[in-house]
Design an enzyme around this catalytic site. Structure first.
Site, PDB file in Angstrom:
ATOM      1  N   GLU A  59     -26.225  -5.420 -24.534  1.00 49.47           N
ATOM      2  CA  GLU A  59     -25.884  -5.011 -23.216  1.00 49.47           C
ATOM      3  C   GLU A  59     -25.563  -3.652 -22.711  1.00 49.47           C
ATOM      4  O   GLU A  59     -24.482  -3.291 -23.605  1.00 49.47           O
ATOM      5  CB  GLU A  59     -24.985  -6.089 -22.619  1.00 49.47           C
ATOM      6  CG  GLU A  59     -25.588  -6.601 -21.343  1.00 49.47           C
ATOM      7  CD  GLU A  59     -26.893  -7.215 -21.154  1.00 49.47           C
ATOM      8  OE1 GLU A  59     -27.910  -6.461 -20.869  1.00 49.47           O
ATOM      9  OE2 GLU A  59     -26.889  -8.405 -21.621  1.00 49.47           O
ATOM     10  N   HIS A  60     -26.029  -3.026 -21.726  1.00 46.51           N
ATOM     11  CA  HIS A  60     -25.626  -1.671 -21.365  1.00 46.51           C
ATOM     12  C   HIS A  60     -25.837  -0.674 -22.326  1.00 46.51           C
ATOM     13  O   HIS A  60     -24.836   0.157 -22.719  1.00 46.51           O
ATOM     14  CB  HIS A  60     -24.258  -1.687 -20.659  1.00 46.51           C
ATOM     15  CG  HIS A  60     -23.999  -2.364 -19.349  1.00 46.51           C
ATOM     16  ND1 HIS A  60     -24.442  -1.754 -18.429  1.00 46.51           N
ATOM     17  CD2 HIS A  60     -23.788  -3.569 -19.255  1.00 46.51           C
ATOM     18  CE1 HIS A  60     -24.379  -2.366 -17.204  1.00 46.51           C
ATOM     19  NE2 HIS A  60     -23.674  -3.585 -17.684  1.00 46.51           N
ATOM     20  N   SER A 157     -33.112  -9.862 -14.114  1.00 46.58           N
ATOM     21  CA  SER A 157     -34.228  -9.168 -13.907  1.00 46.58           C
ATOM     22  C   SER A 157     -35.260  -9.227 -12.832  1.00 46.58           C
ATOM     23  O   SER A 157     -36.310  -9.031 -12.749  1.00 46.58           O
ATOM     24  CB  SER A 157     -34.762  -8.602 -15.167  1.00 46.58           C
ATOM     25  OG  SER A 157     -35.006  -7.242 -14.897  1.00 46.58           O
ATOM     26  N   ASP A 202     -35.797  -4.010 -19.063  1.00 48.57           N
ATOM     27  CA  ASP A 202     -36.304  -5.006 -18.123  1.00 48.57           C
ATOM     28  C   ASP A 202     -37.848  -4.930 -17.758  1.00 48.57           C
ATOM     29  O   ASP A 202     -38.548  -5.877 -18.012  1.00 48.57           O
ATOM     30  CB  ASP A 202     -35.618  -4.874 -16.841  1.00 48.57           C
ATOM     31  CG  ASP A 202     -33.979  -4.993 -17.034  1.00 48.57           C
ATOM     32  OD1 ASP A 202     -33.619  -5.296 -18.083  1.00 48.57           O
ATOM     33  OD2 ASP A 202     -33.557  -4.783 -15.777  1.00 48.57           O
ATOM     34  N   LYS A 246     -27.339  -4.743  -7.746  1.00 49.10           N
ATOM     35  CA  LYS A 246     -26.770  -3.579  -8.464  1.00 49.10           C
ATOM     36  C   LYS A 246     -26.976  -2.171  -7.887  1.00 49.10           C
ATOM     37  O   LYS A 246     -26.377  -1.341  -8.232  1.00 49.10           O
ATOM     38  CB  LYS A 246     -27.825  -3.552  -9.838  1.00 49.10           C
ATOM     39  CG  LYS A 246     -26.884  -4.054 -11.157  1.00 49.10           C
ATOM     40  CD  LYS A 246     -26.778  -5.275 -11.242  1.00 49.10           C
ATOM     41  CE  LYS A 246     -27.798  -6.262 -11.296  1.00 49.10           C
ATOM     42  NZ  LYS A 246     -27.777  -7.738 -11.389  1.00 49.10           N
TER      43      LYS A 246
END
Ligand code: ADP
Ligand code: NG1
Ligand code: MG
Length: 472
Positions: A59-60, A157, A202, A246
């Protein structure tokens, strides 16, 4: 072999299937078609279907150049489309809270306003813009009706499914054939027009997803390999009842900027030319060190106290204006404090966890040992996202805590600040885990009143990526 599987394996392009007799030939597609016909008084020519995703680990890290391990889920965006001769785009959504939209198909702008969620059609325009750039000529017009089942602003997503479906619809309407890798890259680049500087995970899994296996996705260049999950592993998604668009806040881009600044300061300290160095992975390549060596560099070069913008300018020997241009984005130039040590440490350690996760899946390990190791890695990932990356939410932390002892491990998935967790359970424990969350988290929670609990906490398995369905 069914037509979906056969067509998908034979080529690297999103499969073009016949709607009749396919798994999209269902009540939902009929409702979408009816909506289309009611709106436009004509029949759609084709449908596109693009799934959402759950990221199991990593993640990230995609926008830092590191690999990720997602799978496509059963929820998706479906569009009914008809190319038309007038140079016009018309959009309608089965959800009446998303109002109709129309514009000239070859000339439109995508508004980005600070602090405001973009309108839904802007995500469509992003995907369309990406394809127009590839076309380098005018596009045919399109009538489009959209329906979606991916929970929105929840880390699964929905935005990229919408952008990628728009790109696929525009490409198909214009008879442009792009490979899965090409259209995933176009969609990743074009979603950045919404204002978020995502890494491409994504859109990649939206096209590359396959039934039955997760994917290890690497960037620069984009590539993917199958990851067979241990037998008996069952992943569960649970919604925290908190959402975040986001593109509304600068939280996401702030993390992207912090990682970029961390790599630039470390590069400068190593005597490397830092101006064009944009990611923590680029830094690792320049240094030619292992991930463990990069972790040591973070500890040596970056202090734990937040950096002020002035200090960063001083370190890099640039003016604030120059820093804004080289390293920041429109919605991050106002930020005055950056946590560089913590963010870079998370990224390098998370990249290590992705490697470890993939190795466990590859090794012929005894199943229960493999499952506990995967659960442990997921738990560590969540801790790091909560403490070092500071992108969790109290509800996400609560869900993770409630699952301890019931799931083998769980973590927030997607960007965070709300959205969902993903938990690893087994065929034997999945029902007990889901019942526990229903009892202890959802029942009695005012935010869950009147909602179908099975849509808030559910098991998922790896699904297929994007497809095109011809009506005749
Ligand atoms: P996510 O984590 O789901 O990707 P984002 O905040 O990135 O969340 O994007 C969510 C936005 O995507 C929504 O606010 C909406 O504008 C758009 N969107 C997603 N699904 C749909 C849909 N079915 N119909 C219309 N717009 C949608
Ligand atoms: P979500 O939560 O789906 O918006 C975002 C980014 C990903 C990745 C994850 C965090 C976009 C489109 N998506 O996902 O690229 O960085 O956060 O791992 O920006
Ligand atoms: Mg998104």
């Amino acid at each position: 072999m069914d037509q979906e599987a056969d067509n998908g394996i034979k080529n690297n392009y999103p499969p073009v299937l016949q709607l009749q007799g396919s798994r999209l030939h269902n009540a939902r597609a009929t409702r979408l078609k009816d909506h289309f016909v009611a709106k436009y008084k004509q029949e759609p020519e084709f449908f596109v279907r693009v799934p959402g995703r759950v990221n199991l680990i990593g993640e990230h890290v995609d926008y830092c150049g590191y690999s990720v391990l997602p799978m496509a889920i059963q929820y998706d965006i479906v569009m009914a489309v008809k190319p038309i001769s007038e140079p016009q785009l018309q959009l309608t959504n089965t959800d009446s809270s998303h109002s109709d939209f129309q514009c000239d198909i070859n000339s439109f702008s995508i508004e980005v306003k600070k602090g405001v969620s973009p309108p839904w059609y802007s995500y469509f325009l992003c995907g369309l813009k990406g394809v127009l750039e590839v076309l380098q000529q005018v596009s045919v017009g399109m009538l489009v009706a959209v329906t979606g089942s991916v929970p929105q602003s929840s880390g699964l997503s929905s935005s990229s499914a919408l952008v990628s479906a728009a790109a696929l619809a525009a490409a198909h309407a214009n008879n442009v054939k792009m490979t899965k890798l090409e259209i995933a890259s176009v969609s990743a680049k074009s979603e950045r027009y919404i204002g978020t500087q995502g890494g491409g995970m994504d859109q990649a899994i939206a096209f590359l997803g396959t039934k039955g296996c997760a994917k290890h996705i690497q960037f620069n260049p984009l590539q993917s390999e199958d990851v067979k999950l241990p037998d008996g592993a069952v992943f569960v998604i649970a919604h925290s009842l908190a959402v975040l668009n986001k593109a509304k806040t600068s939280d996401f881009n702030c993390r992207v900027a912090e990682c970029r600044l961390a790599s630039q300061i470390m590069a400068k300290k190593r005597g490397l030319s830092w101006e064009k160095l944009c990611s923590l992975a680029d830094l690792q390549s320049a240094v030619r060190g292992s991930l463990d060596e990069m972790i040591s560099l973070v500890k040596e070069f970056l202090h734990e106290e937040p950096y002020s913008k002035e200090e960063i300018c001083c370190e890099l020997e640039v003016s604030a204006g120059c820093l804004d241009q080289l390293s920041l984005s429109n919605n991050t130039t106002h930020i005055s404090q950056f946590k560089l040590h913590q963010r870079a440490l998370h990224v390098y350690q998370e990249a290590n966890r992705v490697k470890a996760f993939q190795e466990v899946c590859q090794k012929d390990m005894e199943t229960s040992a493999a499952l506990s190791k995967l659960g442990e890695l997921m738990g560590q990932s969540h801790e790091s996202l909560r403490n070092l990356y500071e992108c969790s939410h109290p509800n996400l932390d609560k869900l993770v805590l409630l699952g301890k002892g019931k799931a083998l491990g769980s973590r927030l998935t997607g960007a965070g600040w709300g959205g969902c967790i993903v938990a690893l359970t087994t065929k034997d424990t999945v029902s007990d885990y889901i019942d526990t969350l229903k009892e202890k988290f959802y029942k009695g929670n005012p935010a869950a009143f009147g909602r179908d609990l099975d849509s808030l906490v559910f098991a998922t398995e790896p699904n297929t990526g994007a497809e095109i369905y011809e009506v005749n």
